[in-house]
Design a protein around this motif. Structure first.
Motif, PDB file in Angstrom:
ATOM      1  N   LEU A   1       0.830  -1.181   0.000  1.00  0.00           N
ATOM      2  CA  LEU A   1       0.000   0.000   0.000  1.00  0.00           C
ATOM      3  C   LEU A   1       0.870   1.237   0.000  1.00  0.00           C
ATOM      4  O   LEU A   1       2.045   1.201   0.358  1.00  0.00           O
ATOM      5  N   LEU A   2       0.282   2.356  -0.454  1.00  0.00           N
ATOM      6  CA  LEU A   2       1.000   3.624  -0.463  1.00  0.00           C
ATOM      7  C   LEU A   2       0.874   4.246   0.903  1.00  0.00           C
ATOM      8  O   LEU A   2      -0.218   4.383   1.427  1.00  0.00           O
ATOM      9  N   THR A   3       1.983   4.619   1.505  1.00  0.00           N
ATOM     10  CA  THR A   3       1.956   5.129   2.875  1.00  0.00           C
ATOM     11  C   THR A   3       2.227   6.611   2.972  1.00  0.00           C
ATOM     12  O   THR A   3       2.214   7.169   4.057  1.00  0.00           O
ATOM     13  N   ALA A   4       2.538   7.273   1.855  1.00  0.00           N
ATOM     14  CA  ALA A   4       2.785   8.707   1.903  1.00  0.00           C
ATOM     15  C   ALA A   4       2.394   9.317   0.578  1.00  0.00           C
ATOM     16  O   ALA A   4       2.436   8.669  -0.466  1.00  0.00           O
TER      17      ALA A   4
ATOM     18  N   SER B   1       6.702   7.425  -1.486  1.00  0.00           N
ATOM     19  CA  SER B   1       6.981   6.462  -0.420  1.00  0.00           C
ATOM     20  C   SER B   1       5.948   5.347  -0.499  1.00  0.00           C
ATOM     21  O   SER B   1       4.745   5.605  -0.555  1.00  0.00           O
ATOM     22  N   ALA B   2       6.410   4.118  -0.531  1.00  0.00           N
ATOM     23  CA  ALA B   2       5.498   2.980  -0.642  1.00  0.00           C
ATOM     24  C   ALA B   2       5.957   1.878   0.298  1.00  0.00           C
ATOM     25  O   ALA B   2       7.138   1.759   0.619  1.00  0.00           O
ATOM     26  N   GLU B   3       5.014   1.070   0.713  1.00  0.00           N
ATOM     27  CA  GLU B   3       5.288   0.007   1.671  1.00  0.00           C
ATOM     28  C   GLU B   3       4.949  -1.347   1.070  1.00  0.00           C
ATOM     29  O   GLU B   3       3.924  -1.499   0.399  1.00  0.00           O
ATOM     30  N   GLY B   4       5.816  -2.312   1.294  1.00  0.00           N
ATOM     31  CA  GLY B   4       5.566  -3.681   0.850  1.00  0.00           C
ATOM     32  C   GLY B   4       5.498  -4.620   2.046  1.00  0.00           C
ATOM     33  O   GLY B   4       6.247  -4.460   3.010  1.00  0.00           O
ATOM     34  N   HIS B   5       4.590  -5.577   1.973  1.00  0.00           N
ATOM     35  CA  HIS B   5       4.404  -6.551   3.052  1.00  0.00           C
ATOM     36  C   HIS B   5       4.580  -7.964   2.518  1.00  0.00           C
ATOM     37  O   HIS B   5       4.264  -8.250   1.364  1.00  0.00           O
ATOM     38  N   THR B   6       5.036  -8.833   3.351  1.00  0.00           N
ATOM     39  CA  THR B   6       5.012 -10.254   3.057  1.00  0.00           C
ATOM     40  C   THR B   6       4.687 -10.994   4.346  1.00  0.00           C
ATOM     41  O   THR B   6       5.154 -10.612   5.424  1.00  0.00           O
ATOM     42  N   ASP B   7       3.870 -12.011   4.258  1.00  0.00           N
ATOM     43  CA  ASP B   7       3.411 -12.758   5.432  1.00  0.00           C
ATOM     44  C   ASP B   7       4.052 -14.136   5.464  1.00  0.00           C
ATOM     45  O   ASP B   7       4.198 -14.805   4.432  1.00  0.00           O
TER      46      ASP B   7
ATOM     47  N   ARG C   1      10.454  -5.802  -0.366  1.00  0.00           N
ATOM     48  CA  ARG C   1      11.143  -4.719  -1.077  1.00  0.00           C
ATOM     49  C   ARG C   1      10.699  -4.657  -2.540  1.00  0.00           C
ATOM     50  O   ARG C   1      10.447  -3.583  -3.091  1.00  0.00           O
ATOM     51  N   VAL C   2      10.629  -5.826  -3.191  1.00  0.00           N
ATOM     52  CA  VAL C   2      10.200  -5.870  -4.591  1.00  0.00           C
ATOM     53  C   VAL C   2       8.776  -5.332  -4.727  1.00  0.00           C
ATOM     54  O   VAL C   2       8.466  -4.553  -5.641  1.00  0.00           O
ATOM     55  N   ALA C   3       7.914  -5.737  -3.803  1.00  0.00           N
ATOM     56  CA  ALA C   3       6.534  -5.264  -3.836  1.00  0.00           C
ATOM     57  C   ALA C   3       6.463  -3.754  -3.630  1.00  0.00           C
ATOM     58  O   ALA C   3       5.682  -3.057  -4.295  1.00  0.00           O
ATOM     59  N   ALA C   4       7.273  -3.227  -2.721  1.00  0.00           N
ATOM     60  CA  ALA C   4       7.254  -1.798  -2.439  1.00  0.00           C
ATOM     61  C   ALA C   4       7.730  -0.993  -3.641  1.00  0.00           C
ATOM     62  O   ALA C   4       7.147   0.044  -3.990  1.00  0.00           O
ATOM     63  N   VAL C   5       8.782  -1.461  -4.314  1.00  0.00           N
ATOM     64  CA  VAL C   5       9.293  -0.752  -5.486  1.00  0.00           C
ATOM     65  C   VAL C   5       8.265  -0.787  -6.614  1.00  0.00           C
ATOM     66  O   VAL C   5       8.044   0.215  -7.309  1.00  0.00           O
ATOM     67  N   ALA C   6       7.618  -1.942  -6.811  1.00  0.00           N
ATOM     68  CA  ALA C   6       6.603  -2.042  -7.860  1.00  0.00           C
ATOM     69  C   ALA C   6       5.446  -1.092  -7.596  1.00  0.00           C
ATOM     70  O   ALA C   6       4.933  -0.434  -8.511  1.00  0.00           O
ATOM     71  N   THR C   7       5.053  -1.000  -6.336  1.00  0.00           N
ATOM     72  CA  THR C   7       3.970  -0.075  -5.979  1.00  0.00           C
ATOM     73  C   THR C   7       4.385   1.367  -6.225  1.00  0.00           C
ATOM     74  O   THR C   7       3.626   2.173  -6.768  1.00  0.00           O
TER      75      THR C   7
ATOM     76  N   ARG D   1       2.632   3.994  -8.845  1.00  0.00           N
ATOM     77  CA  ARG D   1       2.098   5.275  -8.381  1.00  0.00           C
ATOM     78  C   ARG D   1       2.783   6.447  -9.090  1.00  0.00           C
ATOM     79  O   ARG D   1       2.151   7.458  -9.408  1.00  0.00           O
ATOM     80  N   ALA D   2       4.090   6.285  -9.329  1.00  0.00           N
ATOM     81  CA  ALA D   2       4.814   7.341 -10.031  1.00  0.00           C
ATOM     82  C   ALA D   2       4.250   7.531 -11.435  1.00  0.00           C
ATOM     83  O   ALA D   2       4.058   8.665 -11.896  1.00  0.00           O
ATOM     84  N   ASP D   3       3.993   6.426 -12.137  1.00  0.00           N
ATOM     85  CA  ASP D   3       3.399   6.521 -13.471  1.00  0.00           C
ATOM     86  C   ASP D   3       2.037   7.207 -13.418  1.00  0.00           C
ATOM     87  O   ASP D   3       1.696   8.029 -14.285  1.00  0.00           O
ATOM     88  N   LEU D   4       1.265   6.872 -12.380  1.00  0.00           N
ATOM     89  CA  LEU D   4      -0.068   7.463 -12.234  1.00  0.00           C
ATOM     90  C   LEU D   4       0.006   8.973 -12.028  1.00  0.00           C
ATOM     91  O   LEU D   4      -0.686   9.749 -12.704  1.00  0.00           O
TER      92      LEU D   4
END
Length: 230
Positions: free
Chosen positions: A5-8, A31-37, A157-163, A167-170
Motif C-alpha cells: 500500500l502507499l503510505t505517503a 513512499s510505498a510500503e511492501g508486506h510479506t506474510d 522490497r520488490v513489492a514496495a518498489v513495484a507499488t 504510483r509514479a506513473d499514475l
C-alpha cells in the motif's frame, strides 16, 4: 501472500539537473510500503525464578537451587546450548513502608531468568510446562519470529518498489508528464513483525499441555524513491 500500500503522498518538485544555476527538472518523490506474510518458525521466551528470604545469601541460595533445576529441565527438553542465555540476574532489598515511618527492611528478593529460543514450535507448550514443573515462577513470551527473514523482506522490497513505480506513473500521467528515470532509492524501517491469527493452530499432544498459537508474522519495508520526470 504479499500485500502492499502507499503510505505517503507523492510529492512533485523542481530541482536543478546539474547545478544550482542550471535548468530545472521536475522530480516526483513516492513512499510505498511492501508486506510479506510468513508462518513463524522460531519463538523466543524466557523463564525465571523469583525467591525471597530474610537475608541476601539465603535468597540467592534458594534461587540458585531452583534455577539449577529449571536450566536442567530446559536442557532435558532439547533446547540447544546456543539457544539458552542468562538474561536477568538481580538481588534487591525489600522494604515495608508506613505513613510517617522510616522504611523497614523485610528481606531480599533474588531474580534469575534465561532467554530461550524454541526452534520446534510444536514443543513450545510442553517447554512452558516443564519450566513451571521445575520451579520457574516467572514466564514471559513467546515472541514469534521468522528465523531467516532476509528472503521474506526481499519480497517486501520488490513489492514496495513495484507499488512506487506504479504510483509514479499514475501521478506523472495526471500531471501530463512521463517517468524518465529513478534518481534515488532509500529504505526506512518497516512496521516490524505483526502477529495475526491463523486458521490452524499448534495443538499440544498432551491434553494438559499449555496451548501455543503461533499466528502469522507480517514483515514490512518502506521505500522512498525519487523519480525524474519529463
Amino acid at each position: 501472500m504479499i500485500r502492499h500500500l502507499l503510505t505517503a503522498a507523492a510529492l512533485i518538485a523542481a530541482v536543478p539537473a546539474l547545478a544550482d544555476d542550471g535548468p530545472k527538472v521536475p522530480t516526483l518523490t513516492v513512499s510505498a510500503e511492501g508486506h510479506t506474510d510468513r508462518a513463524p518458525d522460531v519463538a523466543d521466551l524466557s523463564g525465571g525464578v523469583v525467591t525471597t528470604a530474610a537475608t541476601a545469601a539465603s535468597a540467592m541460595a534458594a534461587n540458585a537451587t531452583q534455577m539449577t533445576a529449571v536450566v536442567a529441565a530446559v536442557r532435558k527438553a532439547g533446547i540447544a546450548e546456543r539457544d539458552i542465555q542468562t538474561s536477568g540476574l538481580s538481588l534487591a532489598p525489600q522494604y515495608k513502608y508506613q505513613d510517617n515511618q522510616p522504611p523497614v527492611l523485610t528481606g531480599y528478593q533474588a531474580t534469575n531468568s534465561v532467554s530461550l529460543r524454541v526452534r520446534k514450535l510444536n514443543d513450545a507448550g510442553r517447554l512452558v510446562d516443564a519450566l513451571v514443573a521445575a520451579g520457574a515462577n516467572q514466564i514471559s513470551g513467546p515472541n514469534f519470529l521468522v528465523d531467516a527473514a532476509d528472503a521474506a523482506l526481499d519480497e517486501a522490497r520488490v513489492a514496495a518498489v513495484a507499488t512506487a513505480r506504479a504510483r509514479a506513473d499514475l501521478y506523472a500521467k495526471a500531471a501530463g508528464l512521463h517517468v524518465k528515470r529513478i534518481v534515488s532509492i532509500s529504505e526506512s524501517g518497516g512496521e516490524g513483525p505483526v502477529i495475526r491469527p491463523m486458521a490452524m493452530m499448534l495443538r499440544a499432544k498432551a491434553a494438559d499441555s499449555t496451548p501455543v498459537v503461533p499466528g502469522e508474522v507480517s514483515l514490512a519495508i518502506t521505500v522512498n524513491i525519487v523519480f525524474e520526470l519529463e
